[in-house]
Design an enzyme around this catalytic site. Structure first.
Site, PDB file in Angstrom:
ATOM      1  N   CYS A 120      -4.902  -8.420   5.225  1.00  0.00           N
ATOM      2  CA  CYS A 120      -4.489  -7.226   5.991  1.00  0.00           C
ATOM      3  C   CYS A 120      -5.542  -6.109   5.992  1.00  0.00           C
ATOM      4  CB  CYS A 120      -3.179  -6.692   5.443  1.00  0.00           C
ATOM      5  SG  CYS A 120      -1.937  -7.969   5.306  1.00  0.00           S
ATOM      6  N   HIS A 259      -2.020   0.029   8.019  1.00  0.00           N
ATOM      7  CA  HIS A 259      -1.573  -1.356   8.174  1.00  0.00           C
ATOM      8  C   HIS A 259      -0.048  -1.335   8.183  1.00  0.00           C
ATOM      9  CE1 HIS A 259      -0.688  -5.460   7.668  1.00  0.00           C
ATOM     10  NE2 HIS A 259      -0.280  -5.328   6.407  1.00  0.00           N
ATOM     11  N   ASN A 290       4.305  -7.471  11.056  1.00  0.00           N
ATOM     12  CA  ASN A 290       3.066  -7.460  10.273  1.00  0.00           C
ATOM     13  C   ASN A 290       2.111  -8.509  10.842  1.00  0.00           C
ATOM     14  OD1 ASN A 290       1.072  -7.768   8.333  1.00  0.00           O
ATOM     15  ND2 ASN A 290       2.480  -7.765   6.594  1.00  0.00           N
TER      16      ASN A 290
HETATM   17  O1  UT7 Z   1       0.895  -7.145   4.467  1.00  0.00           O
HETATM   18  C1  UT7 Z   1       0.643  -6.645   3.197  1.00  0.00           C
HETATM   19  C2  UT7 Z   1       1.389  -7.338   2.125  1.00  0.00           C
HETATM   20  N1  UT7 Z   1       2.803  -7.314   2.301  1.00  0.00           N
HETATM   21  C3  UT7 Z   1       3.569  -6.358   1.791  1.00  0.00           C
HETATM   22  O2  UT7 Z   1       3.083  -5.390   1.245  1.00  0.00           O
HETATM   23  C4  UT7 Z   1       5.058  -6.552   1.861  1.00  0.00           C
HETATM   24  C5  UT7 Z   1       5.715  -5.857   0.737  1.00  0.00           C
HETATM   25  N2  UT7 Z   1       7.113  -6.186   0.555  1.00  0.00           N
HETATM   26  C6  UT7 Z   1       8.114  -5.874   1.436  1.00  0.00           C
HETATM   27  O3  UT7 Z   1       7.879  -5.375   2.511  1.00  0.00           O
HETATM   28  C7  UT7 Z   1       9.526  -6.104   0.984  1.00  0.00           C
HETATM   29  O4  UT7 Z   1       9.535  -6.436  -0.383  1.00  0.00           O
HETATM   30  C8  UT7 Z   1      10.284  -7.210   1.787  1.00  0.00           C
HETATM   31  C9  UT7 Z   1      10.589  -6.700   3.193  1.00  0.00           C
HETATM   32  C10 UT7 Z   1       9.468  -8.469   1.843  1.00  0.00           C
HETATM   33  C11 UT7 Z   1      11.628  -7.497   1.103  1.00  0.00           C
HETATM   34  O5  UT7 Z   1      12.382  -6.326   0.974  1.00  0.00           O
HETATM   35  P1  UT7 Z   1      13.029  -5.926  -0.416  1.00  0.00           P
HETATM   36  O6  UT7 Z   1      13.764  -4.683  -0.206  1.00  0.00           O
HETATM   37  O7  UT7 Z   1      11.934  -5.909  -1.434  1.00  0.00           O
HETATM   38  O8  UT7 Z   1      14.048  -7.092  -0.640  1.00  0.00           O
HETATM   39  P2  UT7 Z   1      14.121  -8.112  -1.870  1.00  0.00           P
HETATM   40  O9  UT7 Z   1      13.042  -9.121  -1.788  1.00  0.00           O
HETATM   41  O10 UT7 Z   1      14.294  -7.353  -3.137  1.00  0.00           O
HETATM   42  O11 UT7 Z   1      15.508  -8.819  -1.559  1.00  0.00           O
HETATM   43  C12 UT7 Z   1      16.734  -8.097  -1.587  1.00  0.00           C
HETATM   44  C13 UT7 Z   1      17.843  -9.024  -1.150  1.00  0.00           C
HETATM   45  C14 UT7 Z   1      17.843 -10.357  -1.880  1.00  0.00           C
HETATM   46  O12 UT7 Z   1      19.177 -10.746  -2.087  1.00  0.00           O
HETATM   47  P3  UT7 Z   1      19.868 -10.543  -3.520  1.00  0.00           P
HETATM   48  O13 UT7 Z   1      19.038 -11.333  -4.501  1.00  0.00           O
HETATM   49  O14 UT7 Z   1      19.822  -9.056  -3.779  1.00  0.00           O
HETATM   50  O15 UT7 Z   1      21.242 -11.072  -3.315  1.00  0.00           O
HETATM   51  C15 UT7 Z   1      17.221 -11.309  -0.895  1.00  0.00           C
HETATM   52  O16 UT7 Z   1      17.649 -12.636  -1.055  1.00  0.00           O
HETATM   53  O17 UT7 Z   1      17.714  -9.324   0.230  1.00  0.00           O
HETATM   54  C16 UT7 Z   1      17.719 -10.741   0.410  1.00  0.00           C
HETATM   55  N3  UT7 Z   1      16.881 -11.058   1.559  1.00  0.00           N
HETATM   56  C17 UT7 Z   1      17.356 -11.098   2.813  1.00  0.00           C
HETATM   57  N4  UT7 Z   1      18.597 -10.906   3.313  1.00  0.00           N
HETATM   58  C18 UT7 Z   1      18.747 -11.003   4.648  1.00  0.00           C
HETATM   59  C19 UT7 Z   1      15.569 -11.344   1.577  1.00  0.00           C
HETATM   60  N5  UT7 Z   1      15.169 -11.568   2.834  1.00  0.00           N
HETATM   61  C20 UT7 Z   1      16.266 -11.416   3.627  1.00  0.00           C
HETATM   62  C21 UT7 Z   1      16.479 -11.533   5.005  1.00  0.00           C
HETATM   63  N6  UT7 Z   1      17.732 -11.300   5.472  1.00  0.00           N
HETATM   64  N7  UT7 Z   1      15.502 -11.814   5.872  1.00  0.00           N
END
Ligand code: UT7
Length: 333
Positions: A120, A259, A290
């Site tokens: 990125c 980004h 992204n």
């Molecule tokens: O490009 C440069 C590098 N990339 C980044 O910097 C990305 C950085 N990370 C992020 O943007 C975020 O961490 C994400 C968008 C990837 C994820 O968001 P989050 O708020 O960190 O969610 P999480 O991974 O903590 O997941 C929370 C919950 C989980 O369920 P439980 O365990 O709380 O029951 C996941 O299973 O959300 C669930 N989950 C989803 N639910 C519905 C994860 N993906 C999805 C989804 N739809 N697509």
């Protein structure tokens, strides 16, 4: 060339172009592919839709389309370009480089061309390299392209990553400018955290085999939660490292063009920088998701097209990604 002449030379972006594939994949469309909702994706990421390239459309095709527009915008011809740099983590193939393929498609044979793999932060690293080559007098005009077909490394069964990515390309022509230009550059990397965002197989460590395909190791994997915290920290730090030596504060920056990984990351960075996100943060993540290296290149191109960047403005490019890598650049437009 004497050192004083190198230091005096001002280098800037003299042309910009972007290309987005036609096909739009909305959150509603993704609801039909994995267990997710439009509401979750919008709230957690800010993304509403993303563009997906055709199966027969390669990263070099996206790159060439953006490059032609950037060259035209710079009022130049392809033969005026002295060097091509392509930032991509989704090359057409391992080798030859996508930059060499682009060179051939632009019909500018014999000029040097190479890829950089910075994920990125690739557009920022590409601009940094080009600035040095122009300052040293090695080349007059350099084409920096950031192009990604992220859909080709996306695991469409993994809801934690497939909702995030999109395809696209942005390009910039750099050259000497009379006023303004690039004022400062800050680059960083931390290879010890590379496993937080990777495509495990396909390289010399795990060459492609039936087993790697079966284990779905040719797709990107991400520890999103941990990355999130790093992204906020290092993007804010990069912004500070690029602006501080110039004596600039958040208020002095007219527009931050980051980004586009996650709207929550960007709002947190804006808060740390003490800037009003409504007024000073350029966002287009809702439309494109992204696009790795292409995100900041497309965002800069759009910001200029929409007159959000005007002559004399001080802008900040700021990125973070796999590697881990990060970087920021201050430009006086
Ligand atoms: O490009 C440069 C590098 N990339 C980044 O910097 C990305 C950085 N990370 C992020 O943007 C975020 O961490 C994400 C968008 C990837 C994820 O968001 P989050 O708020 O960190 O969610 P999480 O991974 O903590 O997941 C929370 C919950 C989980 O369920 P439980 O365990 O709380 O029951 C996941 O299973 O959300 C669930 N989950 C989803 N639910 C519905 C994860 N993906 C999805 C989804 N739809 N697509």
């Amino acid at each position: 060339m004497f050192k004083e002449e190198i230091l005096e030379k001002k280098v800037g972006i003299i042309g910009l172009g972007k290309y987005l594939p036609e096909k739009r994949l909305t959150n509603k469309d993704i609801e039909k592919i994995v267990d997710t909702t439009d509401e979750w994706i919008t709230e957690r990421t800010g993304i509403k839709e993303r563009r997906i390239a055709r199966e027969d459309e390669t990263t070099s095709d996206l790159a060439v389309n953006a490059a032609k527009r950037a060259i035209e915008n710079a009022k130049l011809k392809p033969e005026d370009i002295g060097l091509i740099i392509v930032a991509t983590i989704t090359p057409d193939m391992f080798f030859p480089s996508t930059a060499c393929i682009v060179q051939s498609k632009l019909n500018v044979n014999h000029i040097p061309a190479f890829d950089i793999s910075v994920a990125c932060s690739g557009f920022i690293y590409g601009i940094a390299i080009a600035e040095q080559f122009i300052k040293s007098g090695a080349y007059k005009h350099i084409l920096v392209i950031a192009a990604e077909k992220m859909s080709s490394v996306t695991d469409w069964t993994d809801r934690s990553t497939c909702v995030l990515m999109g395809d696209g390309a942005g390009a910039a022509v750099l050259g000497e400018v009379e006023e303004g230009g690039i004022l400062s550059i800050y680059l960083g990397a931390d290879g010890s955290k590379g496993n937080l965002l990777e495509m495990p197989a396909g390289g010399s460590r795990l060459p492609a085999s039936a087993s790697t395909v079966e284990k779905r190791l040719h797709f990107l994997r991400m520890e999103g939660n941990i990355l999130f915290k790093h992204a906020v920290k290092v993007m804010a730090e990069a912004a500070l490292k690029a602006t501080e030596p110039l004596g600039l504060k958040g208020d002095d920056i007219n527009l931050v063009i980051p980004h586009q990984a996650n709207i929550r990351i960007l709002n947190a960075v804006a808060k740390r920088m003490g800037i009003d996100p409504e007024e000073k943060l350029y966002l287009n993540i809702d439309k494109y998701g992204n696009m790795s290296s292409a995100s900041s290149a497309v965002a800069l191109t759009e910001a200029v097209e929409q007159h959000r960047v005007k002559k004399g403005d001080t802008i900040l490019l700021d990125a973070f990604g796999a590697g881990l890598t990060w970087g920021a650049i201050v430009i006086k437009w």
